[in-house]
Write a protein that holds these residues in place. Structure first.
Motif, mmCIF file in Angstrom:
data_model
loop_
_atom_site.group_PDB
_atom_site.id
_atom_site.type_symbol
_atom_site.label_atom_id
_atom_site.label_comp_id
_atom_site.label_asym_id
_atom_site.label_seq_id
_atom_site.Cartn_x
_atom_site.Cartn_y
_atom_site.Cartn_z
ATOM 1 N N GLU A 7 31.601 33.781 48.851
ATOM 2 C CA GLU A 7 31.907 34.068 47.419
ATOM 3 C C GLU A 7 31.965 35.545 47.056
ATOM 4 O O GLU A 7 32.795 35.971 46.411
ATOM 5 C CB GLU A 7 30.904 33.403 46.590
ATOM 6 C CG GLU A 7 31.362 33.558 44.960
ATOM 7 C CD GLU A 7 30.673 32.632 44.112
ATOM 8 O OE1 GLU A 7 29.653 31.850 44.553
ATOM 9 O OE2 GLU A 7 30.629 32.724 42.845
ATOM 10 N N ARG A 8 31.044 36.244 47.620
ATOM 11 C CA ARG A 8 30.767 37.702 47.135
ATOM 12 C C ARG A 8 32.076 38.403 48.106
ATOM 13 O O ARG A 8 32.799 39.291 47.300
ATOM 14 C CB ARG A 8 29.455 38.177 47.806
ATOM 15 C CG ARG A 8 29.534 39.946 47.695
ATOM 16 C CD ARG A 8 28.250 40.182 48.430
ATOM 17 N NE ARG A 8 28.274 40.221 50.140
ATOM 18 C CZ ARG A 8 29.225 40.674 51.019
ATOM 19 N NH1 ARG A 8 29.878 41.793 50.356
ATOM 20 N NH2 ARG A 8 29.201 40.485 52.225
ATOM 21 N N CYS A 49 35.229 37.661 46.173
ATOM 22 C CA CYS A 49 35.283 38.416 44.801
ATOM 23 C C CYS A 49 35.729 39.889 45.083
ATOM 24 O O CYS A 49 36.464 40.490 44.314
ATOM 25 C CB CYS A 49 33.924 38.279 44.115
ATOM 26 S SG CYS A 49 34.167 38.469 42.222
ATOM 27 N N GLU A 50 35.035 40.569 45.805
ATOM 28 C CA GLU A 50 35.298 41.884 45.995
ATOM 29 C C GLU A 50 36.658 42.259 46.675
ATOM 30 O O GLU A 50 37.105 43.304 46.505
ATOM 31 C CB GLU A 50 34.077 42.384 46.940
ATOM 32 C CG GLU A 50 32.769 42.435 46.300
ATOM 33 C CD GLU A 50 31.369 42.784 47.277
ATOM 34 O OE1 GLU A 50 30.520 43.202 46.931
ATOM 35 O OE2 GLU A 50 31.837 43.113 48.297
ATOM 36 N N GLN A 51 36.983 41.359 47.541
ATOM 37 C CA GLN A 51 38.114 41.994 48.440
ATOM 38 C C GLN A 51 39.360 41.091 48.229
ATOM 39 O O GLN A 51 40.526 41.523 48.370
ATOM 40 C CB GLN A 51 37.988 41.330 50.171
ATOM 41 C CG GLN A 51 36.562 42.058 50.641
ATOM 42 C CD GLN A 51 36.680 43.548 50.721
ATOM 43 O OE1 GLN A 51 37.545 44.086 50.557
ATOM 44 N NE2 GLN A 51 35.371 44.101 50.867
ATOM 45 N N SER A 86 40.158 38.746 45.415
ATOM 46 C CA SER A 86 40.373 38.539 43.884
ATOM 47 C C SER A 86 41.480 39.218 43.139
ATOM 48 O O SER A 86 42.054 38.861 42.243
ATOM 49 C CB SER A 86 39.201 38.094 43.221
ATOM 50 O OG SER A 86 38.537 39.595 43.175
ATOM 51 N N TYR A 87 41.482 40.431 43.852
ATOM 52 C CA TYR A 87 42.319 41.558 43.133
ATOM 53 C C TYR A 87 43.835 40.947 43.076
ATOM 54 O O TYR A 87 44.836 41.304 42.212
ATOM 55 C CB TYR A 87 42.504 42.963 43.810
ATOM 56 C CG TYR A 87 41.129 43.464 43.275
ATOM 57 C CD1 TYR A 87 40.915 44.250 42.028
ATOM 58 C CD2 TYR A 87 40.010 43.401 43.919
ATOM 59 C CE1 TYR A 87 39.789 44.777 41.714
ATOM 60 C CE2 TYR A 87 38.840 43.844 43.427
ATOM 61 C CZ TYR A 87 38.645 44.717 42.492
ATOM 62 O OH TYR A 87 37.460 45.198 41.944
ATOM 63 N N CYS A 88 44.102 40.531 44.049
ATOM 64 C CA CYS A 88 45.477 39.887 44.090
ATOM 65 C C CYS A 88 45.445 38.241 44.200
ATOM 66 O O CYS A 88 46.156 37.563 43.600
ATOM 67 C CB CYS A 88 46.102 40.297 45.761
ATOM 68 S SG CYS A 88 46.376 41.984 45.812
ATOM 69 N N GLY A 92 43.422 36.057 43.074
ATOM 70 C CA GLY A 92 42.763 35.730 41.675
ATOM 71 C C GLY A 92 41.589 35.085 42.019
ATOM 72 O O GLY A 92 41.370 34.310 42.947
ATOM 73 N N GLY A 93 40.548 35.106 40.927
ATOM 74 C CA GLY A 93 39.427 34.412 41.110
ATOM 75 C C GLY A 93 39.610 33.076 41.210
ATOM 76 O O GLY A 93 38.781 31.958 41.600
ATOM 77 N N GLY A 114 45.766 37.446 40.384
ATOM 78 C CA GLY A 114 44.809 38.554 40.470
ATOM 79 C C GLY A 114 45.588 39.830 39.620
ATOM 80 O O GLY A 114 46.650 39.682 39.453
ATOM 81 N N PHE A 125 41.961 43.291 57.326
ATOM 82 C CA PHE A 125 40.584 43.394 56.945
ATOM 83 C C PHE A 125 39.438 43.706 57.847
ATOM 84 O O PHE A 125 38.421 43.900 57.681
ATOM 85 C CB PHE A 125 39.992 42.153 56.231
ATOM 86 C CG PHE A 125 40.682 41.957 54.705
ATOM 87 C CD1 PHE A 125 39.854 42.888 53.663
ATOM 88 C CD2 PHE A 125 41.450 41.302 54.515
ATOM 89 C CE1 PHE A 125 40.301 42.828 52.502
ATOM 90 C CE2 PHE A 125 42.127 41.382 53.034
ATOM 91 C CZ PHE A 125 41.239 41.918 52.107
ATOM 92 N N PHE A 134 37.193 46.538 57.092
ATOM 93 C CA PHE A 134 36.438 46.375 55.792
ATOM 94 C C PHE A 134 35.458 45.174 56.120
ATOM 95 O O PHE A 134 34.384 45.211 55.415
ATOM 96 C CB PHE A 134 37.386 45.786 54.564
ATOM 97 C CG PHE A 134 38.408 46.935 54.392
ATOM 98 C CD1 PHE A 134 37.905 48.151 53.917
ATOM 99 C CD2 PHE A 134 39.531 46.596 54.341
ATOM 100 C CE1 PHE A 134 38.918 49.138 53.662
ATOM 101 C CE2 PHE A 134 40.593 47.565 53.965
ATOM 102 C CZ PHE A 134 40.382 48.990 53.696
ATOM 103 N N ASN A 185 29.587 40.097 41.953
ATOM 104 C CA ASN A 185 29.910 40.607 43.264
ATOM 105 C C ASN A 185 30.882 41.579 43.110
ATOM 106 O O ASN A 185 31.811 41.532 43.818
ATOM 107 C CB ASN A 185 30.419 39.605 43.925
ATOM 108 C CG ASN A 185 29.156 38.546 44.388
ATOM 109 O OD1 ASN A 185 28.187 38.916 44.646
ATOM 110 N ND2 ASN A 185 29.678 37.428 44.054
ATOM 111 N N PHE A 210 32.595 45.618 42.600
ATOM 112 C CA PHE A 210 32.468 47.009 42.568
ATOM 113 C C PHE A 210 33.583 47.670 42.052
ATOM 114 O O PHE A 210 33.357 48.741 41.827
ATOM 115 C CB PHE A 210 31.773 47.409 43.937
ATOM 116 C CG PHE A 210 32.493 46.905 44.964
ATOM 117 C CD1 PHE A 210 32.233 46.153 45.879
ATOM 118 C CD2 PHE A 210 33.720 47.677 45.255
ATOM 119 C CE1 PHE A 210 33.075 45.792 46.850
ATOM 120 C CE2 PHE A 210 34.690 47.524 46.318
ATOM 121 C CZ PHE A 210 34.360 46.537 47.149
ATOM 122 N N LEU A 212 40.546 36.993 34.424
ATOM 123 C CA LEU A 212 41.884 36.123 34.491
ATOM 124 C C LEU A 212 42.001 34.952 33.325
ATOM 125 O O LEU A 212 40.758 34.884 32.508
ATOM 126 C CB LEU A 212 41.659 35.195 35.700
ATOM 127 C CG LEU A 212 41.676 35.864 37.115
ATOM 128 C CD1 LEU A 212 41.229 34.766 37.944
ATOM 129 C CD2 LEU A 212 43.134 36.297 37.468
#
Lengths: 277, 503
Positions: free
Chosen positions: A168-169, A172-174, A176-178, A180-181, A187, A239, A242, B51, B53, B97
């Motif tokens: 989940e971490r 969310c960090e990697q 979700s920007y595209c 989406g959560g 995203g 990835f 990362f 989570n 940053f 969102l």
């Protein structure tokens, strides 16, 4: 589905079954009915390329049906000849001769006046992966490889949840920007990507794929896609720089758990996650 | 009978004053939703320490009783419906969102649950009624004109800029209550407004303010009709939708392209808007791009092509320099202080040669097999450099640059015009009626963007329209005549054959 179109067209086709029509006219009506269904029968319109593709297939199969049987074929040829030569059809022939070129002309006119549109390229969404890949110096088997932490779900649920939490971490960090959560591909940056990011909430995507295939897609991203998948038409990052191997397996657990899905079993399809949607 | 009605109203009112906290079971149900869908950003303790940053603004801390989206006065708690609305609609251009698929019941439950993080929600003393939120009166130019005067009078320009482009003198230093830098809204881009793009929603923002941000409540400073005036002003200078497209059309112009004419070269060119996002694919990731959209216009003459990029930038940085090959860390540490040593820069990227078929070079500065040409303009300088890219780490600066550039910054807007000969010895020629891939990069000096730490676009297309547009009638008539000829031939031959061999 647009029932206002569907019901009358289907009724017409059923009525056609009990009507005696000339075979040519019969074919024409079936083709027109199918075209109308494809073009107007759905509330969410099909893309014109799809309509054209299906219309082509229908036209070919109608012709195949016609030519399959010698008797039918010669009969229809005869009908055509009668239509062209017999005096009683002269008016109809004239109408047909005038209407068809007008139709073609109008089609060209509409297409030309629609303005300039960039070409759209098809691309396979789930390209066939290689049999193995190297990740930070380690070889990962993409055919028989499994998520090493998935068995924990049955054997050690507490430890499994720790992995899901870590996933989940990572998500969310990697991701979700595209993606989406909510995994609906909405995203922060999704609107700026072409093609748009894949939607994990879609019931037809994750359950159809093996985790080893997804591991490959996450580790290598757009840059490692084979040419047939139009590699650079994907903004998916690689990835590998990362994330660690364990983090990728963890994020996969989270993605499946979030959506209440399970991955495709390996025995069901040994060739990997290939195939198109 | 009448007394009964009074009692009923009194009872209803009493209930309305009671905090809506839900039942134990509802909060438990809300907790499940929260833990699954919200906790990863807002934290398991509701303290906004999940989570993330990269997200700016940072996720809300539910223990602090401070909320942006409210219908209540500034400093007060939001109503139950306000919180539900925020979850349902989300906040554009933030990490929050929209959750439109949550059921009403789930929305209620999750709001009941998140109220349990903050005791003040259960204290009836903190319950306030929402401010009246009337339906929007019709828009009028007159009202917008008054609005502009009020905009000036209330010093809105200090953050939002003289004409609303989010570039006021304080803009580079505004912070939220978490002491994190926060950009004032660009009022010309209504689609990015946190509270929503409608006039009613804009009225609400002005009326209640956005708590935790420098955006104050103007309830006591302006009368309702004055607030509507300001709303109308903002409405008159903004677009509701970004109108993003995927194709820029270049128009032919007579004579030679003279760069000293500046943007007047482009008066007859069509504008294309492309979305801009952060480069997060490779090391040097930019999670909160300072630029979110660009307008592209292009013209060409017989010898050259000129492309103008117009974009909003909160601050002009023309001190220092910029370099697309600068080394940057994997992640840039959060909240670095702006410096004066890094300037703004932009680049246009095209493939080094026309791609065969659909395979283009990688959109981030090309790849091993397929290179790109990068026209790089450090806006602190007056010339452009050309790089050949075979990947972000493999940029080679060309000795000779065949690209000219002029740039200007005016009230929050950069205009950068590139000019290149259409045909060059080594490089992609700009021929008419071809779809030529184009991608853009932006370096915001304020954010210390340099190297791979930048804002980018996907591949789009640029297309040179022929000087004379062909009427669609001719090709249509041509097609019709051809079909007619074929038909007549068929009829002719069929008739002739049947005449020869009557059955």
């Amino acid at each position: 589905m647009n029932f206002l179109v569907f019901v009358p067209v289907i009724a017409l086709l059923i009525a056609l079954r009990f009507t005696k029509l000339s075979i040519l006219l019969w074919q024409f009506v079936i083709f027109a009915a199918c075209f109308i269904l494809l073009k107007f029968g759905f509330t969410k319109p099909l893309p014109m390329s799809v309509v054209n593709l299906f219309s082509g297939i229908i036209a070919v199969s109608l012709f195949a049906y016609l030519s399959f049987d010698n008797e039918n074929f010669s009969k229809s040829l005869k009908e055509l000849k009668t239509f062209i030569t017999e005096r009683q059809y002269a008016l109809w022939l004239k109408i047909v001769i005038i209407v068809i070129p007008i139709g073609f002309g109008v089609n060209v006119y509409i297409k030309k006046s629609q303005g300039i549109k960039p070409p759209v390229f098809g691309r396979s969404i789930h390209p066939a992966p290689p049999t193995s890949t190297s990740f930070r110096g380690k070889t990962i088997d993409l055919v028989a490889g499994e998520n090493p932490f998935r068995p924990l779900k049955a054997t050690n649920p507490d430890s499994f949840l720790v992995h899901v939490d870590n996933g989940e971490r990572v998500y969310c960090e990697q991701c979700s920007y595209c993606h989406g959560g909510n995994m609906e591909s909405k995203g922060l940056f999704a609107h700026a990507l072409d093609p748009i990011p894949i939607k994990f909430a879609d019931k037809t995507i994750l359950p159809d794929l093996q985790e080893s295939f997804l591991f490959w897609r996450i580790a290598k991203g757009g840059p490692d896609l084979p040419d047939e998948a139009a590699p650079w038409a994907s903004s998916m990052p690689a990835f590998e720089p990362f994330l660690t191997e364990n983090e990728i397996w963890d994020v996969l657990l989270y993605m499946y758990e979030f959506n209440g899905m399970t991955p495709r079993a390996i025995s069901a399809h040994a060739g990997g996650g290939g195939g198109e949607h | 009978m009448r007394i009964g009605l009074f009692i009923l109203i009194a009872v209803v009112c009493c209930f309305a004053r009671e905090p809506r906290l839900g039942t134990e079971a509802e909060r438990e149900a809300g907790k499940i939703v929260y833990m699954k869908k919200c906790a990863s950003c807002h934290g398991k303790k509701g303290d906004g320490k999940g989570n993330v940053f990269g997200f700016k603004p940072v996720p809300r801390d539910f223990t602090l009783s401070s909320y942006k989206l409210r219908s209540t006065p500034s400093g007060e708690l939001p109503t139950h419906e306000d919180l539900k609305g925020a979850v349902k609609k989300g906040m554009p251009y933030t990490g929050m969102l929209a959750w439109p698929d949550l059921s009403e019941e789930d929305l209620d439950n999750v709001v009941y649950f998140l109220k349990s993080y903050d005791e003040t929600f259960s204290d009836p003393d903190y319950l306030v009624d929402p401010l009246p939120l009337p339906e929007a009166p019709p828009f009028s130019e007159e009202s917008a004109k008054n609005g502009f005067e009020l905009y000036k009078k209330n010093k809105c320009f200090d953050c939002h800029g003289d004409i609303g482009r989010g570039n006021g003198p304080s803009a580079p230093t505004t912070k939220d209550s978490y002491q994190k830098p926060l950009r004032p809204a660009d009022l010309t881009k209504r689609w990015t407004f946190r509270n929503g793009p409608t006039r009613k929603e804009m009225y609400r923002s002005l009326l209640t303010g956005l708590d935790g941000t420098p955006m104050a409540s103007y309830k006591d400073l302006m009368k309702p009709e004055e607030i509507w005036n300001v709303v109308d002003y903002v409405y008159s200078i903004s677009n509701e939708l970004p109108n993003f497209t995927t194709l820029a059309l270049a128009s032919a112009i007579d004579g030679d392209i003279d760069l000293s004419l500046g943007d007047s070269l482009f008066v007859n060119a069509e504008a294309a808007n492309f979305p801009v996002f952060g480069q997060i694919m490779e090391p040097g990731r930019e999670f909160f791009p300072g630029i979110n959209a660009v307008e592209v216009k292009a013209v060409y003459d017989t010898a050259s092509i000129a492309i103008m990029l117009t974009y909003h930038d909160m601050s002009m940085q023309i001190n220092g320099s910029n370099d697309p090959t600068a080394e940057v860390p994997l992640y840039t540490p959060d909240w670095v202080k702006p410096t004066d040593s890094i300037s703004d820069a932009v680049a246009i990227q095209i493939p080094s040669k026309m791609p065969d078929g659909f395979i283009k070079p990688y959109f981030l500065f090309g790849d091993k097999k397929r290179s790109v040409d990068i026209w790089f303009a450090d806006l602190a300088k007056k010339e452009a450099d050309v790089y050949v890219g075979k990947g972000s780490k493999k940029l080679v600066k060309q000795e000779k640059s065949n690209v000219e550039v002029v740039s200007s910054y005016d009230d929050g807007v950069w205009k950068v015009i590139f000019k290149r000969p259409r045909r060059i010895e080594k490089g992609l020629p700009f021929e008419v009626e071809q779809f030529i891939p184009i991608a853009l990069s932006f370096w915001d000096g304020h954010e210390k963007n340099r190297g791979n730490y930048r804002c980018v676009t996907s591949w789009y297309n640029i297309y040179l329209k022929p000087a004379k547009e062909e009427s669609p009638f001719l090709p249509a008539a041509k097609t019709a005549i051809w079909v007619l000829v074929i038909e007549l031939l068929i009829v002719f031959f069929v008739r002739r054959r049947s005449a020869k061999s009557p059955e």
